[in-house]
Enzyme design. Structure first.
Site, short mmCIF file in Angstrom:
data_model
loop_
_atom_site.label_atom_id
_atom_site.label_comp_id
_atom_site.label_asym_id
_atom_site.label_seq_id
_atom_site.Cartn_x
_atom_site.Cartn_y
_atom_site.Cartn_z
N ARG A 114 -4.62 9.12 7.34
CA ARG A 114 -4.52 8.33 6.02
C ARG A 114 -5.86 7.40 6.18
O ARG A 114 -5.88 6.09 6.34
CB ARG A 114 -3.37 7.55 6.12
CG ARG A 114 -2.06 8.12 6.36
CD ARG A 114 -1.67 8.95 5.32
NE ARG A 114 -1.25 8.64 3.95
CZ ARG A 114 -0.02 8.07 3.82
NH1 ARG A 114 0.87 8.13 4.73
NH2 ARG A 114 0.25 7.65 2.46
N GLN A 140 -9.30 10.26 2.04
CA GLN A 140 -8.21 9.84 0.88
C GLN A 140 -8.24 10.74 -0.41
O GLN A 140 -7.10 11.00 -0.87
CB GLN A 140 -9.00 8.47 0.28
CG GLN A 140 -8.13 7.38 0.45
CD GLN A 140 -8.91 5.96 -0.15
OE1 GLN A 140 -9.93 6.11 -0.72
NE2 GLN A 140 -8.28 4.80 0.07
N TYR A 194 1.44 2.89 9.94
CA TYR A 194 3.08 2.85 9.37
C TYR A 194 3.72 1.91 10.03
O TYR A 194 3.49 1.20 11.15
CB TYR A 194 3.47 4.44 10.03
CG TYR A 194 2.71 5.61 9.35
CD1 TYR A 194 3.34 5.76 8.08
CD2 TYR A 194 1.80 6.49 10.06
CE1 TYR A 194 2.66 6.75 7.39
CE2 TYR A 194 1.33 7.18 9.26
CZ TYR A 194 1.84 7.51 7.71
OH TYR A 194 1.06 8.52 7.31
P1 NAD Z 1 5.88 5.27 4.25
O1 NAD Z 1 6.35 6.19 3.39
O2 NAD Z 1 6.02 5.88 5.82
O3 NAD Z 1 7.21 4.03 4.22
C1 NAD Z 1 7.24 3.35 2.93
C2 NAD Z 1 7.16 1.81 3.27
O4 NAD Z 1 8.54 1.59 3.92
C3 NAD Z 1 6.19 1.40 4.19
O5 NAD Z 1 5.51 0.17 3.50
C4 NAD Z 1 6.82 0.82 5.34
O6 NAD Z 1 6.20 -0.46 5.95
C5 NAD Z 1 8.16 0.32 4.83
N1 NAD Z 1 9.17 0.49 5.87
C6 NAD Z 1 9.91 0.86 6.84
N2 NAD Z 1 10.76 0.42 7.23
C7 NAD Z 1 11.15 -0.43 6.61
C8 NAD Z 1 12.46 -1.42 6.28
N3 NAD Z 1 13.36 -1.26 7.62
N4 NAD Z 1 12.74 -2.10 5.55
C9 NAD Z 1 11.55 -2.52 4.46
N5 NAD Z 1 10.58 -1.61 4.37
C10 NAD Z 1 10.35 -0.64 5.55
O7 NAD Z 1 4.57 4.54 4.03
P2 NAD Z 1 3.46 5.12 3.20
O8 NAD Z 1 3.63 4.44 1.73
O9 NAD Z 1 3.02 6.24 3.50
O10 NAD Z 1 2.24 3.93 3.76
C11 NAD Z 1 2.03 4.12 5.14
C12 NAD Z 1 0.74 3.37 5.57
O11 NAD Z 1 -0.39 4.07 5.24
C13 NAD Z 1 0.54 2.12 4.84
O12 NAD Z 1 0.03 1.02 5.62
C14 NAD Z 1 -0.53 2.26 3.78
O13 NAD Z 1 -1.26 1.29 3.31
C15 NAD Z 1 -1.22 3.27 4.52
N6 NAD Z 1 -2.11 3.89 3.64
C16 NAD Z 1 -3.60 4.24 3.91
C17 NAD Z 1 -4.18 5.01 3.20
C18 NAD Z 1 -5.77 4.95 3.21
O14 NAD Z 1 -6.34 4.12 3.84
N7 NAD Z 1 -6.22 6.20 2.75
C19 NAD Z 1 -3.69 5.78 2.18
C20 NAD Z 1 -2.28 5.71 2.01
C21 NAD Z 1 -1.48 4.95 2.62
#
Ligand code: NAD
Length: 377
Positions: free
Chosen positions: A122, A127, A228
C-alpha cells in the site's frame, strides 16, 4: 507475450479482470490479449467491444490457458486450471493467500508464478495497482446504498408542511478505505454520521468528511508498519463494545468494516447490542467474508433478528456496482503489467528485486518465495 483473461465461473462474481479500454492499452504496449467469450458480460462490457479493442476471443479455454504467458482473473483458479498452465507462466488474481495453503502449493509444484493482488504494497508508487483500495471504496459506497434500500426510512432531514423528518443516523465502525467512502456516501445522502476506528490517526479524516468521531479510550492501539490496525486485547475489545453500545442502539444503519489484514475480523457487534437496536434498523457487515464483525451475520444471506433488525452479509458488495468496480480493477491489472513492461524490448521484465514485485509474488520458479508464506506450506 500472450495475456489470457479468464471469465469468472463463480455465480456470485460479476466483475472481470479487464475492460475493453484497459485491454486496448495492453495491446498498444505490444501484448497479444486473449479473452474467454462473455468475459465482461455481467459487468456490461460486451464481447464486440473487446474485439474492437484488439482482443482475440478464444472459445477453447484449455488451449488458451496452456498457451498463455500471463493469465488474469478476478478470483482464485481451480487446481485443474493451475495444472493446465505452462511452467514459467504468470497468474495474477485475488488469492486469499493466508487461507489458501493448498492452492499456493499447487502453483509452486506447477511452476506457475502466482501474484496475489491482496499483497501489493500500500505504497504511493503502487497506488494505481492497489486493488484492495479500488474495490473497498466501491464496497463502502455500496454498503450505504444497500443499507438505505432496506431501511424503511429516508436518510436526509426533510421539512414538509406535514412535519419534519429527522435525519437517519448511520454509524460506521472502521474508517479505512471502505469506511471513509461509506461515511462520505452517507453524508451526501443527508444522514447524521458517527464513526469509530482503533487507529487514532483516522480521527481527522473522519471529521473532515463532516462525521463525528466517537471517542473511546482503549489505551495503546497503534498500527502496523504497513498502516494496518493491530489486533486488540480481549479487554480492549470489551471497552470498545461498551463505548459503542449506546451509539449502536441509537443508529438506524450500522456499517462495520473493521478488518485485520491476514487475520480473522474482530467480533464487535454483539447479540446484546443487536437486541438493543430499534426494529427496522439495518446492519451491514462488510467483514463477513473474513469471519464477520457482527455476531450472527452470514455470508451471502440477510439475517433478521427477533427484534426486527436486518443484518446484511453480502460477501462482495463491490460486485453490485460491477461496471465501475471492473473499470477500476482492470486499471489496477493494467498498471501492474505496465510497471513491469520493458517498452524498448517489448517484453515483460519481472524484476524480482522491485519492492512491488517482492511484495505480491507468492510463488516463483517452482518455489514459494514470499516470506510470509514460505514456511506455511
Ligand atoms: P482494513 O480493510 O484492513 O481495515 C478497515 C479499517 O478497520 C481500518 O481502518 C482499521 O484500522 C479498522 N479496524 C480494525 N480493527 C478495528 C476495531 N476493532 N474497531 C474499529 N476499527 C477497526 O484497512 P484498509 O482500509 O485496507 O486500510 C489499511 C491501511 O492502509 C490504512 O492505514 C490506509 O490509510 C492505508 N492505505 C494506504 C494506501 C497508500 O498509501 N497507497 C492506500 C490504501 C490504504
Amino acid at each position: 507475450m500472450i495475456c489470457y483473461v479468464v471469465a469468472e465461473t463463480n455465480q456470485d462474481e460479476s466483475r472481470a479482470a479487464l475492460t475493453p479500454t484497459s485491454a486496448a492499452g495492453l495491446v498498444k504496449l505490444g501484448l497479444t490479449v486473449q479473452a474467454q467469450p462473455g468475459l465482461g458480460a455481467k459487468a456490461h462490457y460486451p464481447d464486440a467491444d473487446y474485439a474492437e479493442a484488439g482482443v482475440e476471443l478464444v472459445a477453447d479455454h484449455a488451449a488458451a490457458l496452456g498457451a498463455a504467458d500471463l493469465v488474469l482473473r478476478v478470483r482464485k483458479p481451480s487446481p485443474e486450471d493451475i495444472a493446465g498452465m505452462k511452467r514459467g507462466s504468470w497468474h495474477v488474481s485475488f488469492l486469499d493467500p493466508f487461507n489458501e495453503k493448498d492452492l499456493i502449493g499447487s502453483f509452486s509444484s506447477a511452476g506457475v508464478n502466482a501474484v496475489s493482488l491482496e499483497m501489493i504494497p500500500r505504497t504511493t508508487l503502487a497506488q494505481k495497482m492497489d486493488a484492495l483500495s479500488s474495490q473497498a471504496s466501491l464496497a463502502g459506497y455500496a454498503a450505504v446504498v444497500e443499507g438505505a434500500q432496506r431501511l424503511q426510512m429516508a436518510l436526509p432531514m426533510m421539512m414538509t408542511p406535514a412535519g419534519t423528518i429527522m435525519p437517519s443516523r448511520v454509524f460506521v465502525i472502521g474508517a479505512g478505505v471502505a469506511g471513509l467512502q461509506a461515511i462520505a456516501t452517507a453524508k451526501r445522502l443527508g444522514a447524521r454520521v458517527d464513526a469509530f476506528d482503533t487507529r487514532p490517526v483516522v480521527e481527522e479524516q473522519v471529521r473532515s468528511l463532516g462525521a463525528k468521531f466517537v471517542k473511546i479510550d482503549l489505551g495503546e492501539t497503534g498500527q502496523t508498519a504497513g498502516g494496518y490496525a493491530k489486533a486488540l486485547t480481549p479487554e480492549q475489545v470489551e471497552k470498545q463494545q461498551a463505548g459503542m453500545a449506546k451509539i449502536i442502539a441509537q443508529s438506524d444503519i450500522v456499517i462495520t468494516t473493521a478488518k485485520l489484514f491476514g487475520r480473522q475480523a474482530p467480533k464487535l457487534v454483539t447479540e446484546a447490542m443487536l437486541a438493543g437496536m430499534k426494529s427496522g434498523s439495518v446492519v451491514v457487515d462488510l467483514a463477513v467474508e473474513g469471519g464477520g464483525n457482527v455476531v450472527g451475520s452470514k455470508s451471502g444471506e440477510d439475517v433478521m433478528t427477533d427484534n426486527g433488525v436486518t443484518i446484511i452479509g453480502h460477501p462482495c458488495l463491490e460486485g453490485t456496482v460491477a461496471t465501475h468496480s471492473t473499470q477500476v480493477l482492470a486499471a489496477n491489472y493494467a498498471a501492474w503489467i505496465t510497471h513491469f513492461w520493458d517498452d524498448e524490448k517489448k517484453e515483460f521484465n519481472a524484476d524480482l528485486t522491485d519492492e512491488i514485485m517482492s511484495g505480491c509474488l507468492i510463488t516463483h520458479d517452482g518455489a514459494i518465495v514470499h516470506p510470509q508464506f514460505a514456511d506455511k506450506s
